[in-house]
Design an enzyme around this catalytic site. Structure first.
Site, PDB file in Angstrom:
ATOM      1  N   ASP A   1     -42.939 -37.989 -42.563  1.00  0.00           N
ATOM      2  CA  ASP A   1     -42.601 -38.740 -43.789  1.00  0.00           C
ATOM      3  C   ASP A   1     -43.764 -38.673 -44.779  1.00  0.00           C
ATOM      4  OD1 ASP A   1     -43.740 -40.084 -41.668  1.00  0.00           O
ATOM      5  OD2 ASP A   1     -42.888 -42.031 -42.132  1.00  0.00           O
TER       6      ASP A   1
ATOM      7  N   TYR B   1     -31.530 -28.441 -33.339  1.00  0.00           N
ATOM      8  CA  TYR B   1     -30.455 -27.506 -33.693  1.00  0.00           C
ATOM      9  C   TYR B   1     -29.903 -26.756 -32.485  1.00  0.00           C
ATOM     10  CZ  TYR B   1     -32.068 -28.245 -38.502  1.00  0.00           C
ATOM     11  OH  TYR B   1     -32.429 -28.797 -39.696  1.00  0.00           O
TER      12      TYR B   1
ATOM     13  N   ASP C   1     -37.310 -27.048 -41.515  1.00  0.00           N
ATOM     14  CA  ASP C   1     -36.179 -26.689 -42.374  1.00  0.00           C
ATOM     15  C   ASP C   1     -36.299 -27.453 -43.700  1.00  0.00           C
ATOM     16  OD1 ASP C   1     -33.767 -25.846 -43.325  1.00  0.00           O
ATOM     17  OD2 ASP C   1     -32.533 -26.797 -41.788  1.00  0.00           O
TER      18      ASP C   1
END
Ligand code: NAD
Length: 360
Positions: free
Chosen positions: A227, A146, A251
């Site tokens: 995952d 980000y 997030d």
């Protein structure tokens, strides 16, 4: 002992829920023998109305001088509020991002806890829920994808977008330290989540986390690929105590973890920097649709105040008393409208505050 608390009531339901959190904090302070000195600060829409900007230098300076910042939530209805006619850098949310940056809040802690009494709101099956779950996600907040360099260009006639994911070892070390310190106040297990089978940044992440772990021999460290973690959160959430992860993975995983608790009005959060200073706020927004009606659930803010006591002031006993009061109130069947179910006693924001104060 006396502590300085900066309070940002904010917009929408913010002032109502912060009022109750302050009352509960005062009850805990009186019981455990310390004093809280509050300074009210404006931020977000309330600051735009007063000063024309969502965050002033004075608010930043006063927040920096305090031991901790307690916040409601900021923002309004994007379709109807005049705040959203302003350029993006002058809207309410810009104030919050500016404050996080000014205080260098690089660590975001979001607990996901399933109360026995609220199991019906959990979307997972009874078999998976078992005896419930109680975890904290520690997310790196100021690095990674980000904040890396990004651009879009035309390469060989094709539009091409690039985002860069950079982590420097000191950024990993300081968030890992927060995770291990958090685990020490809990069940002493850290699960570090990465994508080390693919990403260089994850391989460095894993190496640095293992280096930090040497300073915490009392805490058990495990690693999990992101995952797999996404699956495990809905398959066996009880296995997690503290999940440590980078910005983007955090997030996504923190939203997934909060979703499985099923009740947005119950979820607290803390954003911390390298000192003891932190910003404590509910995970939900300013809920303009229910503002001023005395129906908002104040518990997420009350639990954020408990985190403030634990992480910024080291007043763990007082924090426990608040968390126990929340459990007690739920056990006795009191509910605000958002978590109401058949056979419960429906109460408003103020009444929920009264009940919590009495039980602290
Ligand atoms: P929201 O979280 O405010 O509301 C979503 C839904 O949950 C609404 O139906 C609301 O009534 C309900 N809800 C939220 N908190 C509740 C509570 N304590 N008790 C009972 N019900 C509750 O999200 P939104 O509607 O998307 O956003 C509203 C405003 O809040 C926007 O301006 C948004 O930008 C802002 N926002 C601020 C923060 C923050 O201050 N950190 C975070 C998220 C959203």
């Amino acid at each position: 002992m006396s502590y300085k608390i900066a309070v940002i009531p904010g917009d929408g339901i913010g002032p109502e829920i912060v009022r109750q959190a302050r009352r509960v904090l005062d009850a805990a302070a009186a019981k455990y023998g310390f004093e809280l000195e509050y300074t009210a600060l404006l931020m977000g829409g309330a600051s735009i109305d007063a000063y024309g900007v969502p965050l002033t230098d004075e608010t930043i300076a006063l927040a920096k001088e305090s031991d901790a910042v307690l916040m409601g939530s900021i923002g309004g209805d994007a379709k109807t509020s005049p705040w959203y006619q302003l350029p993006a850098n002058l809207r309410p949310e810009a104030g919050l991002l500016g404050l996080r940056k000014a205080l260098n809040l690089f660590a975001n802690l979001r607990p996901a806890y399933l109360y026995d009494e609220l199991k019906a709101a959990c979307p997972l099956s009874d078999e998976v829920i078992g005896d419930g779950f109680d975890m904290v996600i520690v997310r790196e907040l100021t690095g990674g994808l980000y904040f890396g360099e990004r651009h879009t260009e035309v390469v060989d006639g094709l539009r091409t977008a690039t985002d860069t994911l950079v982590y420097i070892e000191n950024e990993i070390r300081r968030i890992a330290v927060k995770a291990f310190e958090t685990a020490r106040k809990r069940r002493k297990q850290v699960c570090s989540v990465d994508k080390a089978n693919v990403l260089d940044s994850s391989r460095l992440w894993r190496t640095v986390v293992e280096e930090v772990a040497k300073d915490y021999p009392d805490v058990t460290l495990s690693h999990m690929l992101v995952d797999n973690c996404a699956m495990q959160l809905v398959k066996d959430p009880a296995q997690f105590d503290v999940i440590l992860t980078e910005n983007m993975f955090g997030d996504i995983l923190s939203d997934e973890a909060s979703m499985v608790t099923g009740s947005i009005g119950m979820l607290s959060s803390a954003s911390l920097n390298e000192t003891k200073l932190g910003l404590y706020e509910p995970s939900h927004g300013s809920a303009p649709d229910i503002a001023g009606k005395d129906i908002a659930n104040p518990i997420a803010t009350v639990l954020s105040a408990a985190m403030l006591l634990r992480y910024s002031l080291d007043e763990d006993e007082a924090a426990n008393a608040i968390e126990n009061a929340v459990r007690q109130v739920l056990k006795e069947g009191y509910r605000t409208a958002d978590i109401a179910s058949d056979g419960c006693t429906l109460v408003g924001t103020e009444k929920m505050g009264d009940l919590l104060v009495e039980r602290v």
